[in-house]
Design an enzyme around this catalytic site. Structure first.
Site, PDB file in Angstrom:
ATOM      1  N   HIS A 367      -8.450  -3.367  13.246  1.00 10.87           N
ATOM      2  CA  HIS A 367      -8.640  -4.143  14.584  1.00 10.87           C
ATOM      3  C   HIS A 367      -9.891  -4.927  14.346  1.00 10.87           C
ATOM      4  CE1 HIS A 367      -6.789   0.046  15.965  1.00 10.87           C
ATOM      5  NE2 HIS A 367      -5.824  -1.017  15.238  1.00 10.87           N
ATOM      6  N   CYS A 680       6.979 -17.057  14.453  1.00  6.76           N
ATOM      7  CA  CYS A 680       5.540 -16.804  15.068  1.00  6.76           C
ATOM      8  C   CYS A 680       5.013 -15.959  14.076  1.00  6.76           C
ATOM      9  CB  CYS A 680       5.151 -16.200  16.247  1.00  6.76           C
ATOM     10  SG  CYS A 680       6.109 -14.675  16.692  1.00  6.76           S
TER      11      CYS A 680
HETATM   12  C1  PEP Z   1       5.649 -10.459  12.994  1.00  2.35           C
HETATM   13  O1  PEP Z   1       5.992  -9.505  12.756  1.00  2.35           O
HETATM   14  O2  PEP Z   1       6.025 -11.575  12.134  1.00  2.35           O
HETATM   15  C2  PEP Z   1       4.906 -10.823  14.058  1.00  2.35           C
HETATM   16  C3  PEP Z   1       4.592 -11.847  14.355  1.00  2.35           C
HETATM   17  O3  PEP Z   1       4.360  -9.700  14.881  1.00  2.35           O
HETATM   18  P1  PEP Z   1       3.129  -8.785  14.510  1.00  2.35           P
HETATM   19  O4  PEP Z   1       2.551  -9.583  12.994  1.00  2.35           O
HETATM   20  O5  PEP Z   1       2.402  -8.865  15.571  1.00  2.35           O
HETATM   21  O6  PEP Z   1       3.900  -7.510  13.982  1.00  2.35           O
END
Ligand code: PEP
Ligand code: MG
Length: 754
Positions: A367, A680
């Protein structure tokens, strides 16, 4: 102590007087060796100091030829003195002449001495030098004498660490205690920072080493141990905290150590040599650290770390030093150094003064790393032993882009990094200049660039980067850095602030993605064999709808009068999306019935990050307003490779045909269905990978804010159609080169900045 005149306590008392005398460093050392030799009835007492080049230099002697001082040197491991330094342990023999490691140094006139006792001069586990006594007679030194000499060595360690002896060093023969170090760790947050060390939890500085009253010091130690045990018991009893099992394990181990007779007895024995309780704790701690550096077994090492931590707590009990509170008077260029740190502790410091952060622990998904990235603080984690290798105020450089740390850098190294910082700043300026340019390829394709965010500190990045909005708002971060579940009101306040900061740019909120590597310290953890495949994200949301409903209520109210975009993490089947949508609809009905204002429009999307959804794209596309690809998890599950495990995480290429074909299928099907799709995950944050994504047909990318500039600079120079053709070609089975290589060469030929 057998053979000693006046015993070790008298010696320490005398030493204290010598330390306080207003004399030169050399005189102080000379007086010290005379005192020790006399007290121990030894013909010789010598101090060797370790230099940066790894050799030990004779700094003072009583009994050897005085002309040898600052001339005689030996390598670590050479001779008996070198052996003490190498092993960081006392070495004693009654017949040094016949020891296999005896090294003859004619200039010292040493050959007539038989008995030898050498102890390392240790500080925080680091060897700074060697203290030696020698006798002509073939005598054996007792345990008490060895112990006493080790205690005296502590006084010398403080003298060396204070920097006082540096003045005696010849040019190019600097003391090892001040040597430059280059350390490596895990890159956690991009950027380069130059500054000075601020220890997050400074080592307790023991000012008074010497004490007369053994009984009193033993009582002080005993009382402090009782206090320490009580404090640990209180932590363990705080059942209401529902602590994670790991924390409980650590505390249980602490309780065990706090009752460890061996540890406590050792400290009592050191007190008996005439030092304060604090000095005894420090001595034993220093020995532990030295041992830690030699132990290869990771589990044992971990335990020794615990013991080290415990010793620090004990020191705080003794000195009454409370928990460290960040002070107002921090240097303007502070580089924080900590063993580990919680995200809230980092936020306690003023961002303006922070140039970097270095942690002994802390992986990329910790974190504190998330917060450090959000704050743009260059950060390196997993730097072994850093807290004991630096002193408060040391010059230090942190390179979060490659995971490098330079401690007490030489001027040319510092210069090179300062240059790097200037270069980065210049590039940043160039990116800033692109801020208002439309992100359009040369052949006129608009590519929307969004930022990933999750905290209030992220919000200024929207405007600074010139992004088109927020493509992924990770709502769990607010939960992860809190000490208890944020109330609906607190969630509402954050979402409202986010929407206001975004203005008319779109924001896509993701519902809570907890579980797996995203742990809430205050939430009761259930033991799972495979948390990444377990009860997490939307699975938890649907099974415990109370949490999800409170969040949706906060979101719906925060977006009253405007568009609300919400997506669900880890959707693995179309029915899961249907169920999630029903929860939203129920919440809308509830708010409407209570006459609450609602968003003008609610758009719902699914994250594509579980491979099963790749084979239900047709169904999901009929149901959703948009899709967002989570490439981090999708890659992890496609290749069965843990995203947080450094040993395997880099094993497969993210631009491999398997990943590229999966992504192409998502882009093609979404584009054909007219459903907007964004990517993303981390992939979008790297210009070369972003180039591949544009080649696959993605027109919306969401990334870490600092990547907007470099990705935009890249796309302004490309023809999308040309890239699509190139990617298409290299995804055919007959392709002659890997896609990564092909794209890199293409970019180099065309001068496309990557
Ligand atoms: C991912 O898994 O690519 C994502 C964008 O979510 P996180 O990194 O928060 O798991
Ligand atoms: Mg994910």
């Amino acid at each position: 102590m057998r053979g000693a005149i006046g015993g070790p306590r008298l010696l320490l008392k005398r030493l204290r007087e010598v330390m306080a005398e207003p004399v030169s460093a050399q005189e102080r050392l000379d007086k010290t060796v005379v005192l020790i030799a006399a007290n121990m009835v030894a013909e010789v007492c010598s101090v060797y100091v370790l230099r940066t080049d790894g050799t030990l230099e004779l700094y003072a002697t009583e009994g050897l030829n005085p002309n040898a001082v600052h001339l005689t040197t030996m390598r670590k491991g050479e001779g008996l003195v070198g052996l003490v330094a190498k092993e960081a342990e006392p070495v004693t023999t009654s017949d040094a002449q016949h020891h296999p490691l005896f090294a003859y140094k004619p200039e010292t006139g040493e050959e007539i001495y038989n008995a030898f006792l050498g102890v390392p001069i240790l500080r925080a586990g680091e060897t700074l030098g060697v203290l030696v006594v020698q006798n002509k007679a073939q005598r054996a030194y007792s345990e008490e004498e060895i112990e006493a000499l080790a205690t005296v060595a502590m006084v010398l360690a403080e003298m060396i660490a204070s920097g006082e002896l540096q003045a005696l060093a010849r040019p190019g023969a600097d003391l090892a205690s001040r040597r430059a170090l280059q350390l490596t760790g895990a890159p956690l947050s991009e950027g380069v920072g130059l500054g000075h060390v601020v220890l997050h939890e400074p080592r307790v500085v023991v000012k008074t080493l010497i004490a007369d009253d053994v009984g009193r010091e033993t009582d002080r130690l005993d009382n402090a141990i009782v206090g320490l045990r009580d404090a640990i018991d209180a932590m363990l009893d705080r059942g209401d905290l529902a602590r994670a099992t790991e924390t409980l394990d650590v505390l249980e181990a602490y309780r065990m150590f706090a009752q460890d007779r061996g540890w406590i007895t050792k400290m009592r024995e050191v007190i008996a040599t005439g030092v304060t309780a604090e000095a005894a704790v420090q001595r034993v701690q220093s020995d532990t650290r030295a041992r830690m550096q030699r132990v290869a077994d990771p589990i044992l090492r971990e335990r020794l770390y615990d013991l080290d931590d415990l010793a620090n707590r004990l020191l705080r009990q003794l000195t009454g030093d409370g928990h460290h509170v960040p002070s107002e008077s921090m240097p303007k260029d502070a580089v924080l150094v900590a063993r580990s740190m919680g995200p809230a502790a980092l936020l306690d410091y003023s961002r303006d003064n922070l140039r970097g952060l270095i942690l002994e622990e802390g992986g990329p998904t910790s974190h504190v790393a998330i917060v450090a990235r959000a704050l743009g603080i260059p950060t390196v984690g997993e730097v072994e032993g850093i807290t004991s290798l630096v002193e408060q105020g040391d010059a230090i450089i942190v390179d979060g882009s490659v995971g490098e740390v330079q401690v007490r850098p030489a001027p040319d190294v510092e210069h090179a990094y300062a240059e790097k910082v200037r270069f980065r700043a210049k590039r940043q300026e160039q990116y800033l200049a692109l801020r208002h340019k439309p992100s359009r390829t040369r052949d006129g394709r608009d590519i929307k660039l969004y930022i990933n965010a999750g905290l209030l500190v992220d919000l200024p990045h929207i405007k600074e980067s010139g992004a088109d909005g927020i493509g992924l708002f990770r709502t769990e971060l607010q939960f992860m850095i809190a000490s208890q579940f944020p109330r609906t009101g607190e969630q509402y306040a954050l979402y409202k602030a986010v929407l206001e900061a975004a203005g008319d740019r779109p924001v896509t909120f993701r519902t809570l993605d907890i579980g797996g590597d995203k742990v809430l310290p205050y939430m009761h953890q259930i033991e799972e064999e495979n948390p990444a495949l377990g009860w997490r994200a939307i699975r938890l949301g649907l099974d415990r709808p109370g949490l999800m409903r409170s969040q949706l209520r906060a979101l719906l109210q925060a977006a009253a009068g405007r568009e609300l975009r919400v997506m669900f993490p880890m959707i693995s089947a179309s029915e899961e999306f249907d169920q999630a949508r029903q929860v939203v609809e129920r919440e809308i009905t509830f708010l409407r019935r209570h006459g609450k204002p609602l968003p003008d429009l609610v758009k719902l999307g699914a994250m594509v990050e579980v491979p099963s959804l790749l084979f239900q794209l047709d169904e999901i596309l009929q149901r959703t307003d948009f899709l967002s690809v989570g490439s981090n998890d999708l890659f992890q599950f496609l290749y069965a490779v843990d995203r947080g495990n450094a040993r395997v995480a880099g094993r497969f290429d993210t631009l491999s045909p398997s990943v590229m074909r999966a992504l192409k299928m998502i882009a093609d099907k979404s584009n054909a269905a007219g459903v907007p799709v964004t990517l993303c995950g981390e992939l979008a944050s790297k210009p070369l990978e972003a180039l591949a994504l544009i080649g696959l047909g993605f027109r919306q990318l969401s990334m870490t804010p600092s990547a907007i500039g470099p990705v935009k600079a890249m796309l302004l120079e490309i023809d999308a159609a040309e890239i699509m053709e190139l990617v298409d070609h290299h995804l055919k089975p007959e392709a002659d080169r890997p896609l990564r290589l092909a794209l890199r060469e293409f970019a180099a030929e065309r001068g496309i900045p990557l």
